[in-house]
Design a protein around this motif. Sequence first.
Motif, PDB file in Angstrom:
ATOM      1  N   THR A  42       0.852  -1.180   0.000  1.00 42.38           N
ATOM      2  CA  THR A  42       0.000   0.000   0.000  1.00 42.38           C
ATOM      3  C   THR A  42       0.890   1.233   0.000  1.00 42.38           C
ATOM      4  O   THR A  42       1.792   1.352   0.824  1.00 42.38           O
ATOM      5  CB  THR A  42      -0.901   0.013   1.259  1.00 42.38           C
ATOM      6  N   THR A  43       0.654   2.144  -0.936  1.00 46.28           N
ATOM      7  CA  THR A  43       1.359   3.414  -0.959  1.00 46.28           C
ATOM      8  C   THR A  43       0.304   4.518  -0.925  1.00 46.28           C
ATOM      9  O   THR A  43      -0.886   4.230  -0.959  1.00 46.28           O
ATOM     10  CB  THR A  43       2.247   3.555  -2.225  1.00 46.28           C
ATOM     11  N   ALA A  44       0.737   5.754  -0.887  1.00 50.92           N
ATOM     12  CA  ALA A  44      -0.212   6.864  -0.863  1.00 50.92           C
ATOM     13  C   ALA A  44      -0.895   6.978  -2.222  1.00 50.92           C
ATOM     14  O   ALA A  44      -0.313   7.430  -3.182  1.00 50.92           O
ATOM     15  CB  ALA A  44       0.492   8.172  -0.517  1.00 50.92           C
ATOM     16  N   GLY A  45      -2.122   6.510  -2.324  1.00 47.85           N
ATOM     17  CA  GLY A  45      -2.910   6.686  -3.527  1.00 47.85           C
ATOM     18  C   GLY A  45      -2.908   5.552  -4.516  1.00 47.85           C
ATOM     19  O   GLY A  45      -3.820   5.431  -5.316  1.00 47.85           O
ATOM     20  N   VAL A  46      -1.879   4.717  -4.529  1.00 45.41           N
ATOM     21  CA  VAL A  46      -1.754   3.645  -5.518  1.00 45.41           C
ATOM     22  C   VAL A  46      -1.253   2.386  -4.817  1.00 45.41           C
ATOM     23  O   VAL A  46      -0.404   2.453  -3.937  1.00 45.41           O
ATOM     24  CB  VAL A  46      -0.739   4.036  -6.628  1.00 45.41           C
ATOM     25  N   LEU A  47      -1.767   1.249  -5.233  1.00 48.26           N
ATOM     26  CA  LEU A  47      -1.233  -0.022  -4.740  1.00 48.26           C
ATOM     27  C   LEU A  47      -0.134  -0.482  -5.701  1.00 48.26           C
ATOM     28  O   LEU A  47      -0.268  -0.346  -6.917  1.00 48.26           O
ATOM     29  CB  LEU A  47      -2.327  -1.088  -4.673  1.00 48.26           C
ATOM     30  N   SER A 137       7.345  23.014  -5.536  1.00 46.75           N
ATOM     31  CA  SER A 137       5.954  23.436  -5.746  1.00 46.75           C
ATOM     32  C   SER A 137       4.958  22.289  -5.597  1.00 46.75           C
ATOM     33  O   SER A 137       3.767  22.467  -5.855  1.00 46.75           O
ATOM     34  CB  SER A 137       5.803  24.092  -7.124  1.00 46.75           C
ATOM     35  N   ALA A 138       5.425  21.119  -5.155  1.00 42.37           N
ATOM     36  CA  ALA A 138       4.530  19.967  -4.997  1.00 42.37           C
ATOM     37  C   ALA A 138       3.498  20.217  -3.905  1.00 42.37           C
ATOM     38  O   ALA A 138       3.789  20.817  -2.869  1.00 42.37           O
ATOM     39  CB  ALA A 138       5.334  18.712  -4.666  1.00 42.37           C
ATOM     40  N   ILE A 139       2.292  19.731  -4.164  1.00 44.01           N
ATOM     41  CA  ILE A 139       1.204  19.815  -3.185  1.00 44.01           C
ATOM     42  C   ILE A 139       0.740  18.389  -2.906  1.00 44.01           C
ATOM     43  O   ILE A 139       0.442  17.627  -3.825  1.00 44.01           O
ATOM     44  CB  ILE A 139       0.036  20.667  -3.718  1.00 44.01           C
ATOM     45  N   PHE A 140       0.694  18.044  -1.631  1.00 43.77           N
ATOM     46  CA  PHE A 140       0.294  16.709  -1.197  1.00 43.77           C
ATOM     47  C   PHE A 140      -1.047  16.785  -0.481  1.00 43.77           C
ATOM     48  O   PHE A 140      -1.338  17.768   0.193  1.00 43.77           O
ATOM     49  CB  PHE A 140       1.350  16.123  -0.238  1.00 43.77           C
ATOM     50  N   ASP A 141      -1.844  15.715  -0.595  1.00 41.58           N
ATOM     51  CA  ASP A 141      -3.083  15.668   0.176  1.00 41.58           C
ATOM     52  C   ASP A 141      -2.798  15.069   1.553  1.00 41.58           C
ATOM     53  O   ASP A 141      -1.648  14.766   1.894  1.00 41.58           O
ATOM     54  CB  ASP A 141      -4.194  14.925  -0.576  1.00 41.58           C
ATOM     55  N   GLU A 142      -3.839  14.887   2.346  1.00 45.31           N
ATOM     56  CA  GLU A 142      -3.674  14.403   3.719  1.00 45.31           C
ATOM     57  C   GLU A 142      -3.145  12.978   3.800  1.00 45.31           C
ATOM     58  O   GLU A 142      -2.620  12.557   4.832  1.00 45.31           O
ATOM     59  CB  GLU A 142      -4.988  14.530   4.502  1.00 45.31           C
ATOM     60  N   ALA A 145      -0.370  11.653  -0.869  1.00 51.94           N
ATOM     61  CA  ALA A 145      -0.370  11.551  -2.333  1.00 51.94           C
ATOM     62  C   ALA A 145      -0.132  12.946  -2.915  1.00 51.94           C
ATOM     63  O   ALA A 145      -0.736  13.924  -2.471  1.00 51.94           O
ATOM     64  CB  ALA A 145      -1.687  10.987  -2.825  1.00 51.94           C
ATOM     65  N   MET A 146       0.730  13.028  -3.931  1.00 51.22           N
ATOM     66  CA  MET A 146       0.964  14.309  -4.588  1.00 51.22           C
ATOM     67  C   MET A 146      -0.198  14.582  -5.533  1.00 51.22           C
ATOM     68  O   MET A 146      -0.532  13.755  -6.367  1.00 51.22           O
ATOM     69  CB  MET A 146       2.286  14.286  -5.356  1.00 51.22           C
ATOM     70  N   ILE A 147      -0.807  15.749  -5.385  1.00 44.47           N
ATOM     71  CA  ILE A 147      -1.983  16.064  -6.187  1.00 44.47           C
ATOM     72  C   ILE A 147      -1.726  17.164  -7.215  1.00 44.47           C
ATOM     73  O   ILE A 147      -2.534  17.381  -8.107  1.00 44.47           O
ATOM     74  CB  ILE A 147      -3.193  16.423  -5.304  1.00 44.47           C
ATOM     75  N   SER A 148      -0.585  17.848  -7.081  1.00 42.74           N
ATOM     76  CA  SER A 148      -0.263  18.904  -8.029  1.00 42.74           C
ATOM     77  C   SER A 148       1.182  19.312  -7.854  1.00 42.74           C
ATOM     78  O   SER A 148       1.799  19.044  -6.827  1.00 42.74           O
ATOM     79  CB  SER A 148      -1.177  20.122  -7.797  1.00 42.74           C
ATOM     80  N   PHE A 149       1.704  19.987  -8.869  1.00 39.77           N
ATOM     81  CA  PHE A 149       3.021  20.633  -8.745  1.00 39.77           C
ATOM     82  C   PHE A 149       3.129  21.770  -9.728  1.00 39.77           C
ATOM     83  O   PHE A 149       2.351  21.920 -10.629  1.00 39.77           O
ATOM     84  CB  PHE A 149       4.181  19.654  -8.905  1.00 39.77           C
TER      85      PHE A 149
END
Length: 149
Positions: A42-47, A137-142, A145-149
């Motif tokens: 299990t990783t952040a957002g993807v298996l 400039s990376a943006i991570f969710d809670e 998971a990186m959701i933008s950069f």
Amino acid sequence: MLPQRITLITFGAQDLPSLRAFYTRLGWEDTPTSSDDYCVFTTAGVLLSIFPYRELLKDARLEGLVPEGTEIQKPAYRGMSLAVNVEEPEQVDAAIEKARQAGAVILKEPEEAFWGGRSAYFADPEFNVWEVAWNPSAIFDETGAMISF
């Protein structure tokens, strides 16, 4: 419509127990469904799953591409890389050191990137290529998971 998301990445492994052990040495925990025949992390957002190479060929109806009994050449670059993005530049160095200790081949030592961040590359024992990067400039969710950069 095909949803715009990636939910599972599967590596076809020639030696699944060895590859599973490598990711465990990185400190990644596999799920209770994992065994010597199939493994999921299990990783952040993807298996991330690991499945025997020959079984993956059969499942995708690709077995004719690599005839039975043909040895797969290693290392073989597959024309792609996966990335682990981190929150701080010094985490790139720490992650590469952990990968080195786990038995990775370090392809590029940590360095300042032309795009303003810091990055490095390593390959696992079956030459799946990973980048470890810090992007200012990376943006991570809670969940991380990186959701933008």
